[in-house]
Design a protein around this motif. Structure first.
Motif, PDB file in Angstrom:
ATOM      1  N   TYR A  22      -6.889  23.918 -26.361  1.00 38.19           N
ATOM      2  CA  TYR A  22      -6.690  23.919 -27.803  1.00 38.19           C
ATOM      3  C   TYR A  22      -7.137  25.272 -28.341  1.00 38.19           C
ATOM      4  N   ASP A  46      -7.510  26.338 -31.242  1.00 41.33           N
ATOM      5  CA  ASP A  46      -8.328  26.378 -32.451  1.00 41.33           C
ATOM      6  C   ASP A  46      -9.765  25.917 -32.199  1.00 41.33           C
ATOM      7  N   MET A  47     -10.136  25.793 -30.924  1.00 43.24           N
ATOM      8  CA  MET A  47     -11.507  25.380 -30.626  1.00 43.24           C
ATOM      9  C   MET A  47     -12.232  26.510 -29.904  1.00 43.24           C
ATOM     10  N   GLU A  91      -9.388  15.884 -33.589  1.00 46.90           N
ATOM     11  CA  GLU A  91      -8.289  16.060 -34.539  1.00 46.90           C
ATOM     12  C   GLU A  91      -8.823  16.358 -35.933  1.00 46.90           C
ATOM     13  N   SER A 123     -10.020  19.728 -36.074  1.00 49.77           N
ATOM     14  CA  SER A 123      -8.917  20.673 -36.089  1.00 49.77           C
ATOM     15  C   SER A 123      -8.276  20.775 -37.478  1.00 49.77           C
ATOM     16  N   ARG A 128       1.931  17.810 -37.406  1.00 48.53           N
ATOM     17  CA  ARG A 128       1.513  18.455 -36.167  1.00 48.53           C
ATOM     18  C   ARG A 128       0.776  17.492 -35.232  1.00 48.53           C
ATOM     19  N   ASP A 180       0.633  18.831 -29.499  1.00 51.75           N
ATOM     20  CA  ASP A 180       0.163  18.565 -28.149  1.00 51.75           C
ATOM     21  C   ASP A 180       1.272  18.763 -27.135  1.00 51.75           C
ATOM     22  N   LYS A 233       3.930  20.574 -27.531  1.00 48.68           N
ATOM     23  CA  LYS A 233       4.364  21.965 -27.486  1.00 48.68           C
ATOM     24  C   LYS A 233       3.377  22.818 -26.691  1.00 48.68           C
ATOM     25  N   LYS A 284      -5.273   9.657 -32.904  1.00 48.36           N
ATOM     26  CA  LYS A 284      -4.467  10.590 -33.703  1.00 48.36           C
ATOM     27  C   LYS A 284      -4.207  10.014 -35.092  1.00 48.36           C
TER      28      LYS A 284
END
Lengths: 358, 234
Positions: free
Chosen positions: A86, A88-89, B8, B11, B66, B71, B73, B94
């Motif tokens: 990920y 963004d982490m 999530e 994020s 998203r 995930d 992608k 999710k």
């Protein structure tokens, strides 16, 4: 430890794996070889439970991936071809997330720290993964696979994108992990497989084409067991003396390689080791022996021989982004070049064709 | 599920998406609140909430777009699907994370009513009814959005798809009243989210409506999990 039985995978009409079976014992490092699109990643994805097989079964430690998927997944650490990171982490957040995701019971701080030390990512521990270089991302990917200390590690091209120094580090790491883990790794880099793996499985076009110990596979598969030697002396005298030896089937000269030094090819009877006899003969006659080697296939020859049957199929697959600089550095042997280049050229031709169609 | 949900949510709020969605909703709420309260000098707080709800419907596709497609992608689904977690837990994690963002926005949307309570006594029954109704309707839309996001790797397609579905559902009552076939019109009416939502806006708690929305959430979380599973067979 890992048992794969009659694995078949179809993508629509495309047969990606055809009846592949093998068993991997505990504590071995096995290398998966094969051209692009041969089915290496598919096999790995099926073992890890990311994909399901069309037919056939996989058991890890006696547990079937179909009946006990979560138990099997706990036993496997997986580094896919593209590390599942990920962006963004931070490295810290990501490894902690993977720790929770895998429901690991080991002491958290200590375990994650240990892994970071192993793959050397302490320096970037607090940084965003998206900002890391490819080599570091790859190492975070390896770290992720190690979390939970799973007994089986499946690494899909673990050294892609690393510089030569890092490659050596990671190879050493894999070797040391192999002491108490079962490791399956795939690679295009043949010397890497030769250096790290005890056993090699070659897959081509969905079929298992060879399976054996790294050291003996080439020897067993080569059809001729000739000796290539260099000796200083008179060409015809040497040849006639060698031909008259016991157990010799044929001897030919390959020409003068250095002034007064000839290269000879000697074919012995199958299963007879002629090297000592040759040495004694040449020493007796006063012809200095300068070099002698088996003409066994190198891993490159082997790879080409096993996989060359359908170049056209390989060219159909996605272009190999993996033909990176480290591959060229790793394999000075020219044998690999003819394999890679026609494939890429065909790929490019195909691209330009489709562009002109537009 | 907890790990996925936590990741999530983090994020959403470590990128601007979460903040922008919440801020946009609140700004629209505030703007409309101002228009109705000050310019129209009306005291119909429930009509304010009614409109707020349609604002939410526009923001939900952005929240969910998203969720699953990213995930797929970035291939991070390989980490999730090869971890000892069931597909249902992944889908539920999710969904809960996306719902949390919507929940934060809706809850902060109670601020106008809280401010009002200093000056007069708003009809709390109606306010709370609206709030619950929005959460339930929104939750159902979030579940649908997450499912649509699992169908595609493109965030844009996921957003537009979810938006289309949400607009379709908002105006499905009109469709029902225009259908000549009585049976068909009955069926379409039965699907209507709005009918059920309206009960809440009148300050009444309808158990059957709540069960309906919760079922829609459960069905679409389940479908998302099936979708994840089906990809393994691709």
């Amino acid at each position: 430890m890992v048992e794969v039985k009659n694995l078949t995978k179809r993508y629509g009409g495309n047969l990606a794996l055809d009846n592949v079976s093998f068993t991997i014992e505990e504590g071995t490092i096995v290398g998966f070889l094969g051209p692009n699109g041969a089915g290496k990643s598919t096999t790995m994805n099926i073992i890890t439970g990311y994909l399901s097989a069309t037919s056939g079964q996989v058991t890890v430690s006696g547990k079937s991936t179909l009946d006990d998927p979560n138990e099997v997944k706990k036993l496997i650490g997986y580094l896919p071809e593209q590390p599942p990171l990920y962006m963004d982490m931070t490295v810290k957040e990501y490894l902690n997330f993977m720790y929770e995701l895998k429901k690991v019971k080991l002491p958290r701080e200590q375990h994650i720290k240990e892994i970071c030390g192993l793959v050397r990512i302490e320096d970037v521990y607090g940084r965003l993964i998206g900002n890391l270089s490819k080599g570091y991302k790859q190492r975070v990917g390896i770290a992720q696979a190690l979390i939970g200390n799973p007994p089986v590690l499946i690494l899909d091209e673990p050294t892609v994108g690393l510089d030569p120094k890092q490659i050596i580090e990671i190879r050493t790491l894999i070797k040391s992990l192999g002491e108490n883990h079962t490791v399956i790794l795939s690679s295009h880099i043949l010397p890497e497989v030769q250096a790290v793996c005890e056993r090699i499985i070659v897959i081509n076009n969905g079929h298992l084409v060879a399976d054996g110990a790294t050291d003996t596979l080439a020897h067993d598969l080569s059809q001729d067991h000739r000796l290539i030697l260099r000796a200083e002396g008179d060409e015809t005298e040497m040849l006639s003396a060698i031909v008259q030896m016991e157990h010799v089937v044929e001897a030919t000269s390959l020409g003068e390689k250095e002034p007064g030094v000839f290269e000879l090819s000697v074919e012995a009877e199958p299963d007879y080791d002629l090297r000592r006899d040759l040495f004694h003969l040449l020493a007796e006659k006063g012809w200095p022996l300068l070099a002698m080697k088996n003409s066994d296939l190198t891993l490159e020859d082997l790879f080409l021989q096993l996989t060359s049957s359908d170049e056209s199929h390989a060219a159909e697959e996605e272009g190999s982004g993996e033909a990176g600089p480290e591959e060229a550095e790793e394999s000075p042997e020219p044998a690999e070049e003819p394999e890679e280049q026609p494939e890429e050229q065909e790929e490019e031709e195909r691209k330009s064709e489709s562009e002109s169609d537009l | 599920m907890k790990a996925i949900c936590k990741r999530e949510i983090r994020s959403y709020f470590s990128s601007p998406i979460g903040y922008v969605c919440v801020a946009a909703l609140l700004a629209l709420y505030g703007y409309y609140y101002y228009l109705v309260m000050m310019m129209g000098s009306s005291s119909y707080i429930s009509s304010v909430y009614g409109v707020m709800f349609s604002f939410s419907m526009m923001v939900i596709p952005i929240i969910t777009m998203r969720s699953m497609s990213d995930d797929q992608k970035n291939k991070t689904d390989q980490a999730l699907l090869t971890a000892p977690v069931g597909v249902l837990a992944i889908a539920a994690g999710k969904f809960l994370a996306s719902f949390f963002v919507f929940f934060v926005a809706s809850t902060l949307g109670l601020l106008p009513a809280a401010v009002m309570s200093f000056f007069s006594s708003p009809a709390w029954g109606e306010v709370i009814g609206n709030y619950l109704g929005t959460l339930l309707y929104g939750g159902a839309m979030v579940a649908i959005g997450v499912f649509i996001s699992s169908l595609t790797v493109s965030q844009i397609i996921a957003a537009i798809g979810t938006f289309a579905v949400s607009v379709f559902l908002m105006y499905i009552d009109m469709l029902a009243s225009n259908l000549s076939n009585a049976a068909l019109s009955k069926v379409v009416e039965w699907i209507s989210f709005n009918n059920r939502y309206t009960t809440f806006t009148q300050g009444m708690f309808s158990i059957s409506a709540a069960v309906f929305f919760l079922s829609v959430m459960a069905v679409f979380v389940f479908l998302t999990a099936r979708r994840l599973e089906s990809r393994r067979w691709g």
